[in-house]
Design a protein around this motif. Sequence first.
Motif, short mmCIF file in Angstrom:
data_model
loop_
_atom_site.label_atom_id
_atom_site.label_comp_id
_atom_site.label_asym_id
_atom_site.label_seq_id
_atom_site.Cartn_x
_atom_site.Cartn_y
_atom_site.Cartn_z
N TRP A 118 27.88 21.64 121.07
CA TRP A 118 28.97 22.60 121.02
C TRP A 118 29.93 22.34 122.18
CZ3 TRP A 118 29.17 24.64 116.54
CH2 TRP A 118 28.01 24.96 115.85
N PRO A 119 31.20 22.76 122.05
CA PRO A 119 32.14 22.61 123.16
C PRO A 119 31.65 23.37 124.39
CG PRO A 119 33.29 23.19 121.14
CD PRO A 119 31.83 23.34 120.86
N VAL A 120 31.90 22.80 125.55
CA VAL A 120 31.52 23.45 126.80
C VAL A 120 32.69 24.31 127.27
CG1 VAL A 120 30.91 23.08 129.22
CG2 VAL A 120 29.98 21.59 127.44
N GLY B 189 19.35 30.57 117.89
CA GLY B 189 19.32 31.28 119.16
C GLY B 189 20.63 31.96 119.48
N ASP B 190 20.67 32.62 120.65
CA ASP B 190 21.89 33.31 121.06
C ASP B 190 22.89 32.30 121.63
OD1 ASP B 190 21.00 32.69 123.63
OD2 ASP B 190 20.18 34.68 123.98
N GLU B 191 24.06 32.81 122.03
CA GLU B 191 25.12 31.91 122.48
C GLU B 191 24.70 31.09 123.69
OE1 GLU B 191 29.84 32.05 123.84
OE2 GLU B 191 28.79 33.87 123.22
N ALA B 192 24.01 31.73 124.63
CA ALA B 192 23.58 31.01 125.84
C ALA B 192 22.61 29.89 125.49
CB ALA B 192 22.93 31.98 126.82
N ALA B 193 21.68 30.16 124.55
CA ALA B 193 20.72 29.14 124.14
C ALA B 193 21.43 27.99 123.43
CB ALA B 193 19.67 29.75 123.22
N ARG B 194 22.41 28.31 122.58
CA ARG B 194 23.12 27.26 121.86
C ARG B 194 23.89 26.35 122.80
NH1 ARG B 194 24.14 31.64 118.32
NH2 ARG B 194 26.27 31.85 119.10
#
Length: 205
Positions: A158-160, A126-131
Amino acid sequence: RVVPSPVPQGIVELKEIQRFLNEGYVVVAGVGGGSPGYFGENGAWRDVEAVIDKDWTLNVMADAVGSEKVAIVTGRPYLVTGFGTASEQPIRQVDAAAVEPLIAEGHVQGGMIPKVRSSKWFLEQGDEAARERRSVVITDGEHLREALEGRAGTRIGWPVVKDGGDKGTALQTLPLSDILPLLPSAGPILQHILSPAEIAVGSGV
């Protein structure tokens, strides 16, 4: 006799699974990883002599139905460093980028390897927002509820990134070499897909 264990490329009954999810059912699917096969040139289904890993089936299915969280239920409450040694320590949380180093350094072994590798694949889709919305937790059945609430298990993600661009603390963002010294002490195979875009749960050993 040895047979291959390929990564599943798709779920044949995906439309039916998605329909039942949309209607509010709890779906049990991908039992034991599913029966492998492919559609031939004439459209006929052909079986394949192979074993599909249940953890890969879970994560491929979770991605296909739009789940944001995956829970893998296994025989241990956490991933650990120093497995089977006196210095064994649980891993509470880890950046997805640290998955391969954990394997390379021997902290993740045997049947745990496809669990963490398929989880990393799920997190990369998915895109960055989905990840950023996706995460995986690995735990045992006894601690599943606490793990889903963020109080148990090993969480992979993933890091927030906060508004100011600073790294958040929901997931470990330090290099693996810095993470390890800081770590705190500490039946039947089924794949369960629960409420679309919320959580997928898989159980195995």
